[in-house]
Design an enzyme around this catalytic site. Structure first.
Site, PDB file in Angstrom:
ATOM      1  N   TYR A 167      38.920  59.980  32.225  1.00 17.50           N
ATOM      2  CA  TYR A 167      38.980  59.674  33.658  1.00 17.50           C
ATOM      3  C   TYR A 167      38.997  61.004  34.399  1.00 17.50           C
ATOM      4  O   TYR A 167      40.040  61.640  34.551  1.00 17.50           O
ATOM      5  CB  TYR A 167      40.227  58.834  33.955  1.00 17.50           C
ATOM      6  N   ASP A 220      35.020  57.050  33.702  1.00 18.70           N
ATOM      7  CA  ASP A 220      34.784  57.277  35.118  1.00 18.70           C
ATOM      8  C   ASP A 220      34.676  58.776  35.321  1.00 18.70           C
ATOM      9  O   ASP A 220      35.687  59.475  35.307  1.00 18.70           O
ATOM     10  CB  ASP A 220      35.938  56.672  35.938  1.00 18.70           C
ATOM     11  N   HIS A 244      35.163  49.251  40.431  1.00 15.42           N
ATOM     12  CA  HIS A 244      34.172  49.635  39.423  1.00 15.42           C
ATOM     13  C   HIS A 244      33.780  48.413  38.605  1.00 15.42           C
ATOM     14  O   HIS A 244      34.530  47.433  38.529  1.00 15.42           O
ATOM     15  CB  HIS A 244      34.752  50.675  38.457  1.00 15.42           C
TER      16      HIS A 244
END
Length: 261
Positions: free
Chosen positions: A107, A149, A252
């Site tokens: 992330y 991400d 998302h």
């Protein structure tokens, strides 16, 4: 055949029913979650185990960030890197037993609102994070899948309006260049664009406000990158956009890639 999914869930406890639904409908062997927003002892481990995802690697912290990888296949956790050097839980790496495949779940920091290292320390931290990742990737010598991400939309067609977003964090040239250095460090293959070639639409994130207005103001912030040899074994890739239209969704959507291993 091996199927691996990645999803920024934006609070796993709040959206555990949606996680279970995706697992039931998409049936990946491995699911990598980002932004779980809980400590490890708070992770809904039993609900996932009840669905067959008994192998779990959870790197969490209180209220923010956090990543978790869950699997129907045995794995061993091999690393937790702190590329921001500040203790935030943003990475976990596992090796799938019997396959030799390493799955790195990351992330990357969003970077705040102002694309200026001096005015906004968070932006500098994001760039430093990417540079440290590039140095790490330069020494990799095993089949590796890097997912998560990335908080960067690198191509002009990865955002709804390239010119309008050139000065918006996630699509600025300096971020795109930093992500490019990470890509070059290991020769990563961007599976999202291998299977959905540019300039085809391939968004993975929409702000809550713009999606509510039914404007397709998306960005491709989530990615699945493979080592060159592993990329040749990938047989399919998709994004599961319908989750963004569910009640109280994450901002998302999941990505799923299949491999012939």
């Amino acid at each position: 055949m091996l199927s691996i999914a990645t999803w920024n869930i934006n609070s796993v406890r709040l959206r555990i029913d949606q996680v279970l639904r995706v697992l039931s409908e998409q049936a990946p062997d491995v699911l990598c979650l980002q932004e779980i927003k809980c400590q490890e002892h708070q992770f809904p481990a039993q609900a996932l185990a009840d669905l067959g995802y008994v192998h779990q690697a959870v790197h969490g912290q209180k209220g923010y960030h956090g990543v978790a990888t869950v699997s129907r296949l045995p794995f061993r956790e091999i690393s937790r890197h702190d590329w921001q050097d500040n203790g935030e839980a943003r990475h976990v790496g596992v090796e799938i037993e019997g396959s030799g495949l390493v799955v790195e779940n990351v992330y990357i920091p969003a970077g705040g609102d102002v694309p200026d290292r001096e005015a906004n320390p968070k932006f500098g931290q994001k760039l430093d994070f990417l540079e440290r990742m590039a140095r790490w990737a330069d020494s990799l010598d095993r089949p590796t899948l890097l997912v998560g991400d990335f908080n960067v939309a690198p191509l002009e067609c990865d955002v709804y309006d390239h010119k309008a977003l050139l000065k918006v964090v996630s699509h600025t040239p300096v971020e795109v260049e930093a992500l490019g250095r990470l890509g070059d460090a290991h020769g990563w293959v961007d599976l999202g664009r291998r299977f959905i070639p540019a300039p085809e639409r391939n968004y993975s994130w929409w702000s809550y406000r713009s999606y509510w207005r039914q404007k397709d103001q998306g960005r491709r912030l989530d990615h699945m990158w493979a080592s060159p040899d592993l990329a040749r074994q990938a047989t399919g890739h998709r994004f599961v956009e319908e989750t963004r239209r569910w009640d109280s969704p994450s901002d998302h959507v999941p990505l799923v890639t299949e491999f012939d291993l």
